[in-house]
Design an enzyme around this catalytic site. Structure first.
Site, PDB file in Angstrom:
ATOM      1  N   ASP A   1      -1.395   6.744   6.301  1.00 14.28           N
ATOM      2  CA  ASP A   1      -2.503   5.868   5.935  1.00 14.28           C
ATOM      3  C   ASP A   1      -2.731   4.919   7.107  1.00 14.28           C
ATOM      4  O   ASP A   1      -1.921   4.039   7.372  1.00 14.28           O
ATOM      5  CB  ASP A   1      -2.143   5.096   4.661  1.00 14.28           C
ATOM      6  CG  ASP A   1      -3.196   4.073   4.260  1.00 14.28           C
ATOM      7  OD1 ASP A   1      -4.220   3.952   4.957  1.00 14.28           O
ATOM      8  OD2 ASP A   1      -2.986   3.385   3.245  1.00 14.28           O
TER       9      ASP A   1
ATOM     10  N   TRP B   1       0.826  -1.208   0.000  1.00 17.04           N
ATOM     11  CA  TRP B   1       0.000   0.000   0.000  1.00 17.04           C
ATOM     12  C   TRP B   1       0.857   1.255   0.000  1.00 17.04           C
ATOM     13  O   TRP B   1       0.505   2.251  -0.642  1.00 17.04           O
ATOM     14  CB  TRP B   1      -0.977  -0.029   1.176  1.00 17.04           C
ATOM     15  CG  TRP B   1      -1.864  -1.228   1.109  1.00 17.04           C
ATOM     16  CD1 TRP B   1      -1.895  -2.288   1.974  1.00 17.04           C
ATOM     17  CD2 TRP B   1      -2.817  -1.539   0.081  1.00 17.04           C
ATOM     18  NE1 TRP B   1      -2.809  -3.224   1.560  1.00 17.04           N
ATOM     19  CE2 TRP B   1      -3.388  -2.793   0.403  1.00 17.04           C
ATOM     20  CE3 TRP B   1      -3.237  -0.877  -1.076  1.00 17.04           C
ATOM     21  CZ2 TRP B   1      -4.365  -3.393  -0.397  1.00 17.04           C
ATOM     22  CZ3 TRP B   1      -4.210  -1.479  -1.873  1.00 17.04           C
ATOM     23  CH2 TRP B   1      -4.763  -2.714  -1.527  1.00 17.04           C
TER      24      TRP B   1
ATOM     25  N   LYS C   1     -12.229  -1.660   7.704  1.00 22.69           N
ATOM     26  CA  LYS C   1     -11.508  -2.560   8.608  1.00 22.69           C
ATOM     27  C   LYS C   1     -12.080  -2.435  10.029  1.00 22.69           C
ATOM     28  O   LYS C   1     -12.595  -3.388  10.585  1.00 22.69           O
ATOM     29  CB  LYS C   1     -10.018  -2.234   8.650  1.00 22.69           C
ATOM     30  CG  LYS C   1      -9.382  -1.934   7.307  1.00 22.69           C
ATOM     31  CD  LYS C   1      -9.215  -3.140   6.426  1.00 22.69           C
ATOM     32  CE  LYS C   1      -8.384  -2.793   5.206  1.00 22.69           C
ATOM     33  NZ  LYS C   1      -8.211  -3.914   4.282  1.00 22.69           N
TER      34      LYS C   1
END
Length: 364
Positions: free
Chosen positions: A169, A100, A193
């Site tokens: 992030d 990511w 999440k």
């Protein structure tokens, strides 16, 4: 169908209490005769939902008053280009700890010069870089990092004090622990999440950092647009924000971040002990000092048993244990709403599987 043990990486398990409340209110919310999904986002009823969610975020995360709380769309993937589009001037530093952060870096390259401040790539992202290994530069517009790496199962357990604003992030571990919000210029997180269903992206942005944003950008790609409109520039993801509020209600009722952090550590410890005490039958991916409390990644010494493990686990009521398609192996994602009892059940299954297949999975 009976309840399953949900270890999906995202969208992930949601608190049953939040789901049951949403079910109860689905057709007729608060006596309006309408579903939340039918409410006008300009009306008073939705305004209360919107304001409630913002207040819960500020309270639970202890967000300072000089930070704006935004609800955006497009997931973390849209934040990858949006951050540099708004803030990358001379250059930006990116810390690479997995797929990511690599994607974030790739998007930033479209908007200006980037440099890598530290990277765990040479070690197959098994370890988080040490804080003293991070290189900064005087001309940095910001430093970007990813707090938790779902694919490789690593997590930062302390954050760097950077000279340039720190952008993070936190999609896969926000609200899983206490964090020093004032250490960051901007935090972003997809909801799917720990915050609720997909569809909304939470952004926390310090006002001093916002003042550095570029002007003349498309309205939908400018943070300033959403600050000035209280995230109501266009129709927001109403149901996702409503669910986010319900999840945070559950989190507060469960004891807040201190309690949930303790629970998450206990769940992770249970699984890591099962891996470490398996005599090499199971092999953890992440270095011990970098292990994630959200995503436990591991392989079998005999890779041929992986598909057997997944099939038998499915038959036993476990879902979501397959590793990411890019690395394979196994992964148990143990976000906030995953009960300790599910982790206990998984450990019992792992031990039984080892006893059953020990000869085929010879130790290494």
């Amino acid at each position: 169908m009976n309840d399953v043990h949900n270890f999906n990486a995202g969208p992930a398990a949601l608190p049953k209490q939040a789901l049951e409340r949403a079910q109860k209110e689905l057709v007729n919310f608060d006596g309006t005769g309408m579903s939340v999904m039918e409410l006008s986002h300009r009306g008073d009823t939705y305004d209360r939902i919107h304001t409630h969610a913002i207040k819960k975020i500020r309270k639970l995360l202890d967000v300072p008053d000089d930070y704006h709380i935004l609800f955006l769309q497009g997931g973390a993937s849209l934040q990858f280009p949006m951050v540099p589009m708004n803030f990358l001037d001379s250059q930006a530093t990116y810390i690479l700890t997995g797929a990511w952060s690599e994607k974030a870096l790739a998007e930033a390259k479209h908007f200006g010069k980037t440099v890598i401040g530290a990277s765990g790539k040479d070690g197959n992202y098994k370890q988080i870089p040490a804080l003293n290994q991070i290189s900064e530069h005087a001309q940095d517009s910001y430093v970007h990092m990813t707090s938790n790496n779902t694919i490789y199962g690593t997590q930062w357990h302390a954050f760097p004090n950077t000279k340039a604003p720190l952008v993070c992030d936190m999609s896969s571990d926000i609200f899983s622990r206490r964090i020093p919000v004032n250490q960051f210029g901007l935090i972003y997180a997809g909801a799917q999440k720990n915050l609720g269903p997909s569809g909304v992206t939470l952004v926390l942005i310090q006002d001093a950092f916002l003042q550095r944003a570029k002007s003349g950008l498309p309205a939908m790609l400018s943070y300033d647009t959403f600050v000035k409109s209280n995230s109501l520039y266009n129709t927001p993801p109403v149901f996702s924000i409503y669910m986010l509020g319900l999840v945070l209600d559950w989190l507060e009722e469960s004891g807040g971040l201190t309690e949930i952090e303790n629970r998450n550590k206990a769940k992770a410890q249970l699984l890591y002990e099962a891996i470490d005490e398996s005599d090499g039958f199971y092999i953890g991916h992440a270095a011990q000092d970098s292990r994630s409390n959200m995503n436990v990644t591991f392989t079998l010494a005999n890779d041929a048993l992986t598909s057997v493990f997944l099939q038998e686990a499915k038959e036993a009521g476990f879902v979501g244990l397959n590793g990411h398609r890019s690395v394979g192996g196994l992964r148990a994602s143990i976000y906030n709403a995953v009960p300790y009892a599910s982790c206990e059940a998984l450990v019992d299954f792992m031990k039984q599987f080892k006893n059953k297949h020990a000869e085929k999975g010879a130790t290494v």
